[in-house]
Design a protein around this motif. Sequence first.
Motif, PDB file in Angstrom:
ATOM      1  N   GLN A 179     -34.928  -2.608  68.570  1.00 50.65           N
ATOM      2  CA  GLN A 179     -35.680  -1.503  67.985  1.00 50.65           C
ATOM      3  C   GLN A 179     -36.374  -0.694  69.067  1.00 50.65           C
ATOM      4  O   GLN A 179     -36.667  -1.196  70.149  1.00 50.65           O
ATOM      5  CB  GLN A 179     -36.714  -2.018  66.980  1.00 50.65           C
ATOM      6  CG  GLN A 179     -37.746  -2.957  67.599  1.00 50.65           C
ATOM      7  CD  GLN A 179     -38.669  -3.565  66.565  1.00 50.65           C
ATOM      8  OE1 GLN A 179     -38.329  -3.672  65.395  1.00 50.65           O
ATOM      9  NE2 GLN A 179     -39.850  -3.977  66.989  1.00 50.65           N
ATOM     10  N   LEU A 180     -36.601   0.586  68.772  1.00 56.48           N
ATOM     11  CA  LEU A 180     -37.353   1.464  69.663  1.00 56.48           C
ATOM     12  C   LEU A 180     -38.836   1.311  69.384  1.00 56.48           C
ATOM     13  O   LEU A 180     -39.243   1.153  68.235  1.00 56.48           O
ATOM     14  CB  LEU A 180     -36.954   2.926  69.452  1.00 56.48           C
ATOM     15  CG  LEU A 180     -35.463   3.280  69.568  1.00 56.48           C
ATOM     16  CD1 LEU A 180     -35.274   4.764  69.291  1.00 56.48           C
ATOM     17  CD2 LEU A 180     -34.935   2.917  70.938  1.00 56.48           C
ATOM     18  N   THR A 181     -39.648   1.353  70.424  1.00 55.11           N
ATOM     19  CA  THR A 181     -41.100   1.290  70.254  1.00 55.11           C
ATOM     20  C   THR A 181     -41.750   2.413  71.036  1.00 55.11           C
ATOM     21  O   THR A 181     -41.379   2.687  72.180  1.00 55.11           O
ATOM     22  CB  THR A 181     -41.666  -0.057  70.742  1.00 55.11           C
ATOM     23  OG1 THR A 181     -41.192  -0.321  72.064  1.00 55.11           O
ATOM     24  CG2 THR A 181     -41.250  -1.185  69.821  1.00 55.11           C
ATOM     25  N   SER A 182     -42.707   3.090  70.413  1.00 56.63           N
ATOM     26  CA  SER A 182     -43.349   4.249  71.028  1.00 56.63           C
ATOM     27  C   SER A 182     -44.227   3.852  72.207  1.00 56.63           C
ATOM     28  O   SER A 182     -44.645   2.706  72.332  1.00 56.63           O
ATOM     29  CB  SER A 182     -44.211   4.977  69.988  1.00 56.63           C
ATOM     30  OG  SER A 182     -45.300   4.161  69.604  1.00 56.63           O
ATOM     31  N   TRP A 183     -44.493   4.839  73.083  1.00 61.97           N
ATOM     32  CA  TRP A 183     -45.499   4.651  74.128  1.00 61.97           C
ATOM     33  C   TRP A 183     -46.878   4.669  73.481  1.00 61.97           C
ATOM     34  O   TRP A 183     -47.088   5.271  72.425  1.00 61.97           O
ATOM     35  CB  TRP A 183     -45.436   5.789  75.142  1.00 61.97           C
ATOM     36  CG  TRP A 183     -44.294   5.715  76.106  1.00 61.97           C
ATOM     37  CD1 TRP A 183     -43.088   5.101  75.910  1.00 61.97           C
ATOM     38  CD2 TRP A 183     -44.245   6.284  77.413  1.00 61.97           C
ATOM     39  NE1 TRP A 183     -42.293   5.253  77.011  1.00 61.97           N
ATOM     40  CE2 TRP A 183     -42.973   5.982  77.962  1.00 61.97           C
ATOM     41  CE3 TRP A 183     -45.147   7.022  78.186  1.00 61.97           C
ATOM     42  CZ2 TRP A 183     -42.593   6.387  79.231  1.00 61.97           C
ATOM     43  CZ3 TRP A 183     -44.760   7.433  79.450  1.00 61.97           C
ATOM     44  CH2 TRP A 183     -43.508   7.117  79.970  1.00 61.97           C
ATOM     45  N   GLN A 230     -30.169  -3.388  75.204  1.00 58.33           N
ATOM     46  CA  GLN A 230     -30.617  -4.402  74.256  1.00 58.33           C
ATOM     47  C   GLN A 230     -32.137  -4.586  74.288  1.00 58.33           C
ATOM     48  O   GLN A 230     -32.694  -5.332  73.489  1.00 58.33           O
ATOM     49  CB  GLN A 230     -29.932  -5.742  74.559  1.00 58.33           C
ATOM     50  CG  GLN A 230     -28.446  -5.773  74.231  1.00 58.33           C
ATOM     51  CD  GLN A 230     -28.200  -5.651  72.726  1.00 58.33           C
ATOM     52  OE1 GLN A 230     -28.719  -6.442  71.934  1.00 58.33           O
ATOM     53  NE2 GLN A 230     -27.424  -4.649  72.329  1.00 58.33           N
ATOM     54  N   HIS A 231     -32.780  -3.880  75.208  1.00 55.43           N
ATOM     55  CA  HIS A 231     -34.245  -3.948  75.350  1.00 55.43           C
ATOM     56  C   HIS A 231     -34.797  -2.539  75.546  1.00 55.43           C
ATOM     57  O   HIS A 231     -35.413  -2.240  76.574  1.00 55.43           O
ATOM     58  CB  HIS A 231     -34.621  -4.847  76.533  1.00 55.43           C
ATOM     59  CG  HIS A 231     -34.030  -6.209  76.481  1.00 55.43           C
ATOM     60  ND1 HIS A 231     -34.632  -7.266  75.840  1.00 55.43           N
ATOM     61  CD2 HIS A 231     -32.836  -6.683  76.958  1.00 55.43           C
ATOM     62  CE1 HIS A 231     -33.868  -8.343  75.936  1.00 55.43           C
ATOM     63  NE2 HIS A 231     -32.768  -8.024  76.613  1.00 55.43           N
ATOM     64  N   PRO A 232     -34.563  -1.621  74.578  1.00 55.26           N
ATOM     65  CA  PRO A 232     -34.932  -0.209  74.764  1.00 55.26           C
ATOM     66  C   PRO A 232     -36.435   0.019  74.739  1.00 55.26           C
ATOM     67  O   PRO A 232     -37.211  -0.850  74.325  1.00 55.26           O
ATOM     68  CB  PRO A 232     -34.254   0.474  73.572  1.00 55.26           C
ATOM     69  CG  PRO A 232     -34.223  -0.586  72.519  1.00 55.26           C
ATOM     70  CD  PRO A 232     -33.992  -1.877  73.248  1.00 55.26           C
ATOM     71  N   SER A 233     -36.817   1.199  75.188  1.00 55.20           N
ATOM     72  CA  SER A 233     -38.230   1.610  75.128  1.00 55.20           C
ATOM     73  C   SER A 233     -38.415   2.531  73.931  1.00 55.20           C
ATOM     74  O   SER A 233     -38.369   2.083  72.797  1.00 55.20           O
ATOM     75  CB  SER A 233     -38.633   2.281  76.440  1.00 55.20           C
ATOM     76  OG  SER A 233     -38.582   1.362  77.505  1.00 55.20           O
ATOM     77  N   ASP A 234     -38.559   3.842  74.179  1.00 59.09           N
ATOM     78  CA  ASP A 234     -38.822   4.767  73.073  1.00 59.09           C
ATOM     79  C   ASP A 234     -37.695   5.773  72.853  1.00 59.09           C
ATOM     80  O   ASP A 234     -37.843   6.687  72.052  1.00 59.09           O
ATOM     81  CB  ASP A 234     -40.128   5.524  73.321  1.00 59.09           C
ATOM     82  CG  ASP A 234     -40.050   6.452  74.518  1.00 59.09           C
ATOM     83  OD1 ASP A 234     -39.196   6.204  75.400  1.00 59.09           O
ATOM     84  OD2 ASP A 234     -40.839   7.411  74.594  1.00 59.09           O
ATOM     85  N   SER A 235     -36.578   5.615  73.594  1.00 60.93           N
ATOM     86  CA  SER A 235     -35.516   6.626  73.526  1.00 60.93           C
ATOM     87  C   SER A 235     -34.185   6.027  73.077  1.00 60.93           C
ATOM     88  O   SER A 235     -33.785   4.953  73.553  1.00 60.93           O
ATOM     89  CB  SER A 235     -35.326   7.274  74.906  1.00 60.93           C
ATOM     90  OG  SER A 235     -36.519   7.911  75.319  1.00 60.93           O
ATOM     91  N   LEU A 236     -33.517   6.731  72.169  1.00 63.37           N
ATOM     92  CA  LEU A 236     -32.185   6.342  71.697  1.00 63.37           C
ATOM     93  C   LEU A 236     -31.157   7.205  72.420  1.00 63.37           C
ATOM     94  O   LEU A 236     -31.098   8.412  72.219  1.00 63.37           O
ATOM     95  CB  LEU A 236     -32.082   6.541  70.181  1.00 63.37           C
ATOM     96  CG  LEU A 236     -30.742   6.145  69.543  1.00 63.37           C
ATOM     97  CD1 LEU A 236     -30.508   4.644  69.655  1.00 63.37           C
ATOM     98  CD2 LEU A 236     -30.710   6.577  68.072  1.00 63.37           C
ATOM     99  N   LEU A 237     -30.361   6.579  73.285  1.00 61.43           N
ATOM    100  CA  LEU A 237     -29.341   7.302  74.044  1.00 61.43           C
ATOM    101  C   LEU A 237     -28.025   7.309  73.277  1.00 61.43           C
ATOM    102  O   LEU A 237     -27.783   6.438  72.430  1.00 61.43           O
ATOM    103  CB  LEU A 237     -29.174   6.662  75.416  1.00 61.43           C
ATOM    104  CG  LEU A 237     -30.434   6.713  76.303  1.00 61.43           C
ATOM    105  CD1 LEU A 237     -30.192   6.008  77.622  1.00 61.43           C
ATOM    106  CD2 LEU A 237     -30.871   8.148  76.543  1.00 61.43           C
TER     107      LEU A 237
END
Length: 616
Positions: A204-208, A181-188
């Motif tokens: 939502q995903l957010t880029s580095w 529920q708190h992802p970084s940049d990857s969709l598993l």
Amino acid sequence: MKIRSNKSTMDLGIQSLLLHFHKQEASIRQVMGLVRTRNSSYLLVLFISFSCFEFRCAIDTITAHQFIKDPEIIISNGGDFKLGFFSPTNSTYRYVGIWYAKVSASHVVWVANRDRPLKTSSGILNISEDGNLVILDEEKKIIWSSNVTNSVSNPSAQLSDSGNLVLKENNTGSILWESFQHPSDSLLPKMKMITDTITGKNVQLTSWKRPSDPSVGAFFADKKGELKVIITVTVVIGSVFIAICTFFLYQWMAKRKGGIYLKFHGEGNYLAVSMNKDKLEELPILSHEELASATNNFDQSNKLGQGGFGPVYWGKLLDGQEIAVKRLARTSGQGLEEFMNEVVVISKLQHRNLVRLIGGCVEGEEKMLVYEYMPNKSLDTFLFDPVKRESLKWRERFNIIEGIGRGLLYLHRDSRLRIIHRDLKASNILLDEELNPKISDFGLAKIFGGDEDQANTKRVAGTYGYMSPEYAMEGRFSEKSDVFSFGVLLLEIVSGRRNASFYYNEQITSLLGFAWKMWETDNIAVLIDPVISEPCSKMEILRCIHVGLLCVQDFAKDRPSVHVAISMLKSEIIELPRPKQPVFTTIQVAPETECSNRIRIAGSVNNVTITTLYGR
């Protein structure tokens, strides 16, 4: 329980077994009693299996009493994912993250403390008294938390084989928080991009920000999978404007320079520089906020100097790297063209005697270039200071001369591009901690094609006193233009005097005129700085003066190339030709403190007029 990241499965089993012995003494006594009455081999196997089973159950879980400390890790039950501490490429900061366990080049799929890195390897991942999953720094201060508002009595955090870190209440089994529920940049694969029903927040995903910095970048993907840039209308308009300017700049430069162009792009925040079909070369773009923080908001106490481009500040990035920030002054006459020119030129060059460009910043009207920091500043701060000059003995000065020569030879002959610097002078020679010279300031540099030997320009720019006659008066420049500047530098280094130091002398107009007069009257010892006037170095010093006079001759064809000049200095060429009188030196050179001698001259080669003066 603490699990070490560098132990094998057998080692982990043994550690668990030992821990089991310490923590469950009563059980051990019972087992030892059984050993006396049962088959010892059978029971030992049974006991180790039981211990390993218990260890297996705990390896993927963190509780209030079972935490991990850098560099320890936990592994999901099936061994698909690891959770622990890591440092990104080219960074010393430490982060808590999740990555694939079974791939050689592990890809980090989730980062906890994205915007608050640990600065040391003393971090701890634990469950706090209120039931939150927290990261503690070396002072046991919380730098990241799962921020669960309701306090719970028996929580644990388990890493699943889907890559999801789940914080739950053990008594009821209810999920309090999860990394999905708190992802970084990857969709598993098992992750669902849905709205959080508890907080109402859209997942939502957010880029580095960049490969070395996992903090939130400029891009995100929403539940529809659409990639969007987080920008305002103002930035959109600015981006369109930059794109249009870049396109026309590319068209113009492609015709003249074989296709050099710049491209700004958001992914990873890089400035891409390309030439012809060469691979894109990328320079990191640092934010204005980062550079303001590094320079204490561009405080005057951090100011290293002032050039035609603008002020230069000392700074220190978060990772401890010292930098020099060159900030374009809004009143500067140089502007975007020379900013982009410097980026294009220096990004293609790598040599120990050239200053290294680390990155840049372009935000609104702000334009900055970030270089490696040179603790001894520039050559002129040593050479023309009566106190610091004492530390520049002849050996140090000759090493500086050789280094400048090597850097210039690289620009002219050995790099993949042929570069004419056009503004070689003492203040553009930086010195590192060991007094090694590095040529800097490529804002006026010109790139030559493979079959070009010289070029003409209607826009003459440089520093008066260092410019060759054909360039200053006719706008013609070539490698021999830089050789003239090198000759002036040679005479300045040997004498410890500026070329413009004779401005108030009615008899002698410049250092070049003085050097020629002393040469002609066989009184050259007067030219030599007393600091380096040693009998053992006399012949080498005289040879440098001779080569300097050969380099400042009026006609380009009479001057040696940089390669030949270096051979002369190193006595690889024994017999040196007699220099011709530099008639051009009869023109008086004004000091920089009296009037600006960084000039731009515009007009045809038959009708040269000085149009604008800029301070240097």
